[in-house]
Motif scaffolding. Structure first.
Motif, PDB file in Angstrom:
ATOM      1  N   GLU A   1       0.838  -1.214   0.000  1.00 31.38           N
ATOM      2  CA  GLU A   1       0.000   0.000   0.000  1.00 31.38           C
ATOM      3  C   GLU A   1       0.867   1.256   0.000  1.00 31.38           C
ATOM      4  N   LEU A   2       1.992   1.219   0.706  1.00 34.12           N
ATOM      5  CA  LEU A   2       2.916   2.364   0.685  1.00 34.12           C
ATOM      6  C   LEU A   2       3.470   2.578  -0.721  1.00 34.12           C
ATOM      7  N   VAL A   3       3.740   1.489  -1.415  1.00 33.68           N
ATOM      8  CA  VAL A   3       4.214   1.601  -2.796  1.00 33.68           C
ATOM      9  C   VAL A   3       3.119   2.192  -3.685  1.00 33.68           C
TER      10      VAL A   3
ATOM     11  N   CYS B   1      15.635  10.153   1.298  1.00 30.39           N
ATOM     12  CA  CYS B   1      15.731   8.696   1.107  1.00 30.39           C
ATOM     13  C   CYS B   1      16.721   8.023   2.048  1.00 30.39           C
ATOM     14  N   ILE B   2      17.558   8.801   2.723  1.00 31.29           N
ATOM     15  CA  ILE B   2      18.582   8.211   3.584  1.00 31.29           C
ATOM     16  C   ILE B   2      18.016   8.076   4.997  1.00 31.29           C
ATOM     17  N   TYR B   3      17.596   6.873   5.318  1.00 25.70           N
ATOM     18  CA  TYR B   3      17.040   6.607   6.648  1.00 25.70           C
ATOM     19  C   TYR B   3      17.209   5.126   6.953  1.00 25.70           C
ATOM     20  N   GLU B   4      17.144   4.789   8.218  1.00 24.93           N
ATOM     21  CA  GLU B   4      17.191   3.388   8.632  1.00 24.93           C
ATOM     22  C   GLU B   4      15.783   2.951   9.006  1.00 24.93           C
ATOM     23  N   ALA B   5      15.255   1.998   8.281  1.00 25.08           N
ATOM     24  CA  ALA B   5      13.901   1.516   8.551  1.00 25.08           C
ATOM     25  C   ALA B   5      13.870   0.756   9.875  1.00 25.08           C
TER      26      ALA B   5
ATOM     27  N   LEU C   1       1.435   4.101  16.173  1.00 24.33           N
ATOM     28  CA  LEU C   1       2.169   5.238  15.612  1.00 24.33           C
ATOM     29  C   LEU C   1       2.132   5.180  14.089  1.00 24.33           C
ATOM     30  N   MET C   2       2.283   3.996  13.532  1.00 21.56           N
ATOM     31  CA  MET C   2       2.261   3.832  12.082  1.00 21.56           C
ATOM     32  C   MET C   2       0.931   4.323  11.503  1.00 21.56           C
ATOM     33  N   VAL C   3      -0.166   3.978  12.149  1.00 22.87           N
ATOM     34  CA  VAL C   3      -1.484   4.407  11.682  1.00 22.87           C
ATOM     35  C   VAL C   3      -1.615   5.928  11.783  1.00 22.87           C
TER      36      VAL C   3
ATOM     37  N   CYS D   1       6.712   7.659   7.132  1.00 20.16           N
ATOM     38  CA  CYS D   1       5.839   6.484   7.183  1.00 20.16           C
ATOM     39  C   CYS D   1       6.602   5.220   6.778  1.00 20.16           C
ATOM     40  N   CYS D   2       7.420   5.332   5.743  1.00 22.50           N
ATOM     41  CA  CYS D   2       8.229   4.179   5.314  1.00 22.50           C
ATOM     42  C   CYS D   2       9.164   3.741   6.436  1.00 22.50           C
ATOM     43  N   LYS D   3       9.819   4.700   7.057  1.00 23.97           N
ATOM     44  CA  LYS D   3      10.786   4.398   8.111  1.00 23.97           C
ATOM     45  C   LYS D   3      10.138   3.647   9.270  1.00 23.97           C
ATOM     46  N   ILE D   4       9.025   4.170   9.794  1.00 22.59           N
ATOM     47  CA  ILE D   4       8.418   3.558  10.977  1.00 22.59           C
ATOM     48  C   ILE D   4       7.622   2.308  10.629  1.00 22.59           C
ATOM     49  N   SER D   5       7.429   2.064   9.314  1.00 26.63           N
ATOM     50  CA  SER D   5       6.747   0.843   8.875  1.00 26.63           C
ATOM     51  C   SER D   5       7.731  -0.260   8.488  1.00 26.63           C
ATOM     52  N   GLY D   6       9.023   0.024   8.634  1.00 22.07           N
ATOM     53  CA  GLY D   6      10.019  -0.995   8.320  1.00 22.07           C
ATOM     54  C   GLY D   6      10.279  -1.181   6.843  1.00 22.07           C
TER      55      GLY D   6
END
Length: 308
Positions: free
Chosen positions: A155-157, A184-188, A198-200, A234-239
């Motif tokens: 869904e994120l994609v 784009c530089i982050y650690e998931a 938190l993700m929601v 959102c991507c980061k905290i969703s892994g």
């Protein structure tokens, strides 16, 4: 890395005091006080120590070994980041090609080739709802269920498809790459450490931005920057790492093209393939591919399609 570990490690590098070290790397005394208060040192400093270690013959030191182990993921991430502008350009070009072929050459003006209104903001809003539905948010149903993280990533994609389209509606590909690149530089977050509530909440903020722009309460272009920042949070905290986002995007872009070529717009496309939704089949194929190839994936989808 803890502050006390930093103090132990710098002695092995030949610095007499921690003040000498921070002066050497150009850090201010106020930064040092903040590290001490939090008992935590930034990853960038850990990386510097790792690089310094490679230049000198150091004695064995457990604290330094732990530090090096900790900073390696950042070193790998920075190495990966050098390819991000190219990957972003590839994705934006693929999205433009997909939009050109399905909506017509002037889709940026807000209508497709059939005269149908295009509303990327509403698309994002609706995809956020689908993402949330992949979590056990309902207080009356399946309250102990686990979130479907694989579908959340898909869904994120999907959101990324629509967000890129909205960005391209506002600007061109080079400017789009420039706007997105630094985010784009982050650690998931590791999957087992994901905070679902938190993700929601953070996903819902994407809807708030959509609605704010749609209702005229946020300027369109500043909304683009807010969108980009919030999306990658959102991507980061969703892994979901940027590298897997890119791989899934190529897969989903290919699937969208495959759908259009096999009657999606006309309503004749078969979405369930032998008991599995086409998204699930696509991801299973993608996981077996070391390097993503649009052409190879398209061929694999054709082989698996039940309507062939």
């Amino acid at each position: 890395m803890l502050y006390k570990e930093l103090k132990e490690s710098i002695r092995t590098l030949g610095f007499l005091t921690i003040e000498d070290f921070v002066h050497y790397i150009g850090v201010t005394p106020s930064d040092l006080l903040e590290w001490e208060e939090k008992d935590e040192v930034p990853y960038t400093v850990s990386l510097i120590i790792h690089l310094l270690k490679g230049d000198v013959d150091l004695p064995n030191n457990a604290a330094l070994d732990n530090l090096v182990e900790e900073c390696l993921p950042l070193a790998e991430l920075l190495e990966e980041a050098s390819s991000f502008p190219h990957k972003l350009e590839e994705m934006f070009l693929l999205q433009k090609q997909l939009n050109d072929s399905t909506n017509g050459k002037n889709w940026e003006l807000g209508q497709n080739k059939f005269g149908k209104e295009i509303n990327w903001l509403r698309c994002i809003h609706m995809e956020v709802a689908e993402l949330i539905d992949s979590t056990p948010w309902k207080h009356w149903k399946n309250i102990n269920a686990a979130p479907d993280m694989n579908n959340i990533h898909v869904e994120l994609v999907d959101i990324w498809h629509f967000l890129m389209s909205y960005i391209l509606q506002e600007t061109n590909v080079p400017k789009a790459v420039s706007l997105v690149n630094t985010h784009c530089i982050y650690e998931a977050v590791e999957i087992e450490e994901i905070d679902v509530k938190l993700m929601v909440k953070e996903a819902e903020k994407l809807s708030y931005i959509s609605l704010a722009i749609e209702t005229g309460n946020m300027p369109s272009f500043s909304g683009v920057e807010r969108f980009i920042d919030q999306f990658f949070r959102c991507c980061k905290i969703s892994g979901l790492s940027f590298m897997w986002l890119q791989k899934l995007y190529i897969g989903k872009n290919c699937l969208n093209k495959f759908r259009q070529d096999h009657g999606y717009k006309e309503g004749t496309y078969i979405k369930e393939w032998n008991g599995d939704e086409d998204n699930v089949v696509m991801v299973s194929i993608l996981e077996k591919m070391e390097n993503v190839s649009f052409e190879e994936l398209y061929t694999a989808l054709e082989k698996n399609y039940p309507g062939k």
